[in-house]
Design a protein around this motif. Structure first.
Motif, PDB file in Angstrom:
ATOM      1  N   VAL A   1       0.848  -1.192   0.000  1.00  0.00           N
ATOM      2  CA  VAL A   1       0.000   0.000   0.000  1.00  0.00           C
ATOM      3  C   VAL A   1       0.879   1.235   0.000  1.00  0.00           C
ATOM      4  O   VAL A   1       2.052   1.196   0.370  1.00  0.00           O
ATOM      5  CB  VAL A   1      -0.949   0.023   1.216  1.00  0.00           C
ATOM      6  CG1 VAL A   1      -1.944  -1.109   1.149  1.00  0.00           C
ATOM      7  CG2 VAL A   1      -0.182  -0.019   2.517  1.00  0.00           C
ATOM      8  N   LYS A   2       0.277   2.357  -0.385  1.00  0.00           N
ATOM      9  CA  LYS A   2       0.998   3.633  -0.355  1.00  0.00           C
ATOM     10  C   LYS A   2       1.031   4.135   1.081  1.00  0.00           C
ATOM     11  O   LYS A   2       0.165   3.793   1.891  1.00  0.00           O
ATOM     12  CB  LYS A   2       0.293   4.647  -1.245  1.00  0.00           C
ATOM     13  CG  LYS A   2       0.401   4.334  -2.725  1.00  0.00           C
ATOM     14  CD  LYS A   2      -0.264   5.426  -3.540  1.00  0.00           C
ATOM     15  CE  LYS A   2      -0.100   5.138  -5.014  1.00  0.00           C
ATOM     16  NZ  LYS A   2      -0.726   6.167  -5.847  1.00  0.00           N
ATOM     17  N   PRO A   3       2.018   4.952   1.420  1.00  0.00           N
ATOM     18  CA  PRO A   3       2.087   5.487   2.792  1.00  0.00           C
ATOM     19  C   PRO A   3       0.835   6.305   3.122  1.00  0.00           C
ATOM     20  O   PRO A   3       0.360   7.099   2.325  1.00  0.00           O
ATOM     21  CB  PRO A   3       3.321   6.393   2.766  1.00  0.00           C
ATOM     22  CG  PRO A   3       4.110   5.973   1.572  1.00  0.00           C
ATOM     23  CD  PRO A   3       3.151   5.388   0.613  1.00  0.00           C
ATOM     24  N   GLY A   4       0.264   6.059   4.296  1.00  0.00           N
ATOM     25  CA  GLY A   4      -0.910   6.776   4.750  1.00  0.00           C
ATOM     26  C   GLY A   4      -2.215   6.224   4.191  1.00  0.00           C
ATOM     27  O   GLY A   4      -3.286   6.746   4.483  1.00  0.00           O
ATOM     28  N   GLU A   5      -2.167   5.184   3.422  1.00  0.00           N
ATOM     29  CA  GLU A   5      -3.359   4.612   2.806  1.00  0.00           C
ATOM     30  C   GLU A   5      -3.955   3.562   3.747  1.00  0.00           C
ATOM     31  O   GLU A   5      -3.240   2.813   4.402  1.00  0.00           O
ATOM     32  CB  GLU A   5      -2.954   3.965   1.479  1.00  0.00           C
ATOM     33  CG  GLU A   5      -4.082   3.674   0.538  1.00  0.00           C
ATOM     34  CD  GLU A   5      -3.578   3.172  -0.800  1.00  0.00           C
ATOM     35  OE1 GLU A   5      -4.037   3.699  -1.811  1.00  0.00           O
ATOM     36  OE2 GLU A   5      -2.715   2.275  -0.833  1.00  0.00           O
ATOM     37  N   LYS A   6      -5.285   3.522   3.818  1.00  0.00           N
ATOM     38  CA  LYS A   6      -5.962   2.522   4.648  1.00  0.00           C
ATOM     39  C   LYS A   6      -6.535   1.444   3.742  1.00  0.00           C
ATOM     40  O   LYS A   6      -7.118   1.738   2.704  1.00  0.00           O
ATOM     41  CB  LYS A   6      -7.094   3.174   5.436  1.00  0.00           C
ATOM     42  CG  LYS A   6      -6.598   4.153   6.463  1.00  0.00           C
ATOM     43  CD  LYS A   6      -7.742   4.725   7.232  1.00  0.00           C
ATOM     44  CE  LYS A   6      -7.223   5.758   8.228  1.00  0.00           C
ATOM     45  NZ  LYS A   6      -8.299   6.377   8.982  1.00  0.00           N
ATOM     46  N   VAL A   7      -6.385   0.206   4.157  1.00  0.00           N
ATOM     47  CA  VAL A   7      -6.866  -0.925   3.376  1.00  0.00           C
ATOM     48  C   VAL A   7      -8.045  -1.537   4.100  1.00  0.00           C
ATOM     49  O   VAL A   7      -7.999  -1.797   5.295  1.00  0.00           O
ATOM     50  CB  VAL A   7      -5.766  -1.982   3.189  1.00  0.00           C
ATOM     51  CG1 VAL A   7      -6.284  -3.169   2.405  1.00  0.00           C
ATOM     52  CG2 VAL A   7      -4.550  -1.381   2.519  1.00  0.00           C
ATOM     53  N   PHE A   8      -9.115  -1.758   3.366  1.00  0.00           N
ATOM     54  CA  PHE A   8     -10.308  -2.402   3.908  1.00  0.00           C
ATOM     55  C   PHE A   8     -10.487  -3.743   3.206  1.00  0.00           C
ATOM     56  O   PHE A   8     -10.308  -3.869   2.005  1.00  0.00           O
ATOM     57  CB  PHE A   8     -11.545  -1.521   3.670  1.00  0.00           C
ATOM     58  CG  PHE A   8     -11.482  -0.212   4.379  1.00  0.00           C
ATOM     59  CD1 PHE A   8     -11.871  -0.114   5.709  1.00  0.00           C
ATOM     60  CD2 PHE A   8     -11.024   0.923   3.741  1.00  0.00           C
ATOM     61  CE1 PHE A   8     -11.811   1.095   6.378  1.00  0.00           C
ATOM     62  CE2 PHE A   8     -10.967   2.146   4.401  1.00  0.00           C
ATOM     63  CZ  PHE A   8     -11.354   2.212   5.705  1.00  0.00           C
ATOM     64  N   PHE A   9     -10.854  -4.754   3.979  1.00  0.00           N
ATOM     65  CA  PHE A   9     -11.078  -6.095   3.434  1.00  0.00           C
ATOM     66  C   PHE A   9     -12.567  -6.405   3.498  1.00  0.00           C
ATOM     67  O   PHE A   9     -13.212  -6.155   4.513  1.00  0.00           O
ATOM     68  CB  PHE A   9     -10.295  -7.149   4.219  1.00  0.00           C
ATOM     69  CG  PHE A   9      -8.809  -7.003   4.065  1.00  0.00           C
ATOM     70  CD1 PHE A   9      -8.162  -7.486   2.936  1.00  0.00           C
ATOM     71  CD2 PHE A   9      -8.039  -6.386   5.061  1.00  0.00           C
ATOM     72  CE1 PHE A   9      -6.807  -7.364   2.802  1.00  0.00           C
ATOM     73  CE2 PHE A   9      -6.676  -6.262   4.919  1.00  0.00           C
ATOM     74  CZ  PHE A   9      -6.056  -6.753   3.788  1.00  0.00           C
ATOM     75  N   ASP A  10     -13.084  -6.986   2.439  1.00  0.00           N
ATOM     76  CA  ASP A  10     -14.478  -7.391   2.390  1.00  0.00           C
ATOM     77  C   ASP A  10     -14.555  -8.818   2.942  1.00  0.00           C
ATOM     78  O   ASP A  10     -14.068  -9.747   2.323  1.00  0.00           O
ATOM     79  CB  ASP A  10     -14.986  -7.331   0.952  1.00  0.00           C
ATOM     80  CG  ASP A  10     -16.480  -7.600   0.845  1.00  0.00           C
ATOM     81  OD1 ASP A  10     -17.146  -7.743   1.888  1.00  0.00           O
ATOM     82  OD2 ASP A  10     -16.967  -7.669  -0.283  1.00  0.00           O
ATOM     83  N   ILE A  11     -15.146  -8.970   4.099  1.00  0.00           N
ATOM     84  CA  ILE A  11     -15.189 -10.293   4.733  1.00  0.00           C
ATOM     85  C   ILE A  11     -16.312 -11.163   4.149  1.00  0.00           C
ATOM     86  O   ILE A  11     -16.401 -12.339   4.457  1.00  0.00           O
ATOM     87  CB  ILE A  11     -15.352 -10.167   6.260  1.00  0.00           C
ATOM     88  CG1 ILE A  11     -16.636  -9.416   6.613  1.00  0.00           C
ATOM     89  CG2 ILE A  11     -14.142  -9.522   6.871  1.00  0.00           C
ATOM     90  CD1 ILE A  11     -16.948  -9.408   8.084  1.00  0.00           C
ATOM     91  N   ASN A  12     -17.141 -10.619   3.310  1.00  0.00           N
ATOM     92  CA  ASN A  12     -18.221 -11.390   2.692  1.00  0.00           C
ATOM     93  C   ASN A  12     -17.738 -12.217   1.506  1.00  0.00           C
ATOM     94  O   ASN A  12     -18.446 -13.072   1.043  1.00  0.00           O
ATOM     95  CB  ASN A  12     -19.339 -10.449   2.227  1.00  0.00           C
ATOM     96  CG  ASN A  12     -20.045  -9.797   3.399  1.00  0.00           C
ATOM     97  OD1 ASN A  12     -20.162 -10.390   4.471  1.00  0.00           O
ATOM     98  ND2 ASN A  12     -20.520  -8.588   3.205  1.00  0.00           N
ATOM     99  N   LYS A  13     -16.572 -11.982   1.036  1.00  0.00           N
ATOM    100  CA  LYS A  13     -16.066 -12.734  -0.114  1.00  0.00           C
ATOM    101  C   LYS A  13     -15.400 -13.993   0.312  1.00  0.00           C
ATOM    102  O   LYS A  13     -14.753 -14.208   1.211  1.00  0.00           O
ATOM    103  CB  LYS A  13     -15.088 -11.883  -0.927  1.00  0.00           C
ATOM    104  CG  LYS A  13     -15.793 -10.850  -1.744  1.00  0.00           C
ATOM    105  CD  LYS A  13     -14.803 -10.194  -2.676  1.00  0.00           C
ATOM    106  CE  LYS A  13     -15.493  -9.174  -3.555  1.00  0.00           C
ATOM    107  NZ  LYS A  13     -14.622  -8.547  -4.478  1.00  0.00           N
TER     108      LYS A  13
END
Length: 93
Positions: free
Chosen positions: A81-93
């Motif tokens: 990821v880029k610095p300062g970027e937040k990653v969200f994961f879809d738990i429905n997949k």
């Protein structure tokens, strides 16, 4: 007169034989032409398919040397990821 009839019958038979041979030759030649035309159409289709595949591969090759491609690989395959970027994961997949 008997000789004339024999010559006439022989001539008619020769012409008839030639016409039968000519008709047979025409039919066989036409069937060969039809077969070659089908083969030609098939080969043209293969050529078009290979040309489109070649164009796609050329585009992919050009894309490989871009920064966008490197970024895509880093994100998707390496999970970077880029610095300062937040990653969200879809738990429905």
């Amino acid at each position: 007169m008997n000789k004339r009839k024999k010559k006439s019958a022989l001539g008619t038979f020769a012409v008839l034989g030639f016409l039968v041979y000519f008709a047979y030759t025409m039919v066989t030649q036409q069937s060969m032409i039809n077969a070659k035309n089908k083969e030609l159409a098939s080969l043209q289709q293969k050529i078009n398919s290979v040309k489109s595949e070649n164009d796609e591969l050329r585009k992919k090759k050009e894309m490989l040397d871009t920064d966008e491609y490197y970024e895509k690989v880093a994100r998707e395959k390496l999970g970077m990821v880029k610095p300062g970027e937040k990653v969200f994961f879809d738990i429905n997949k």
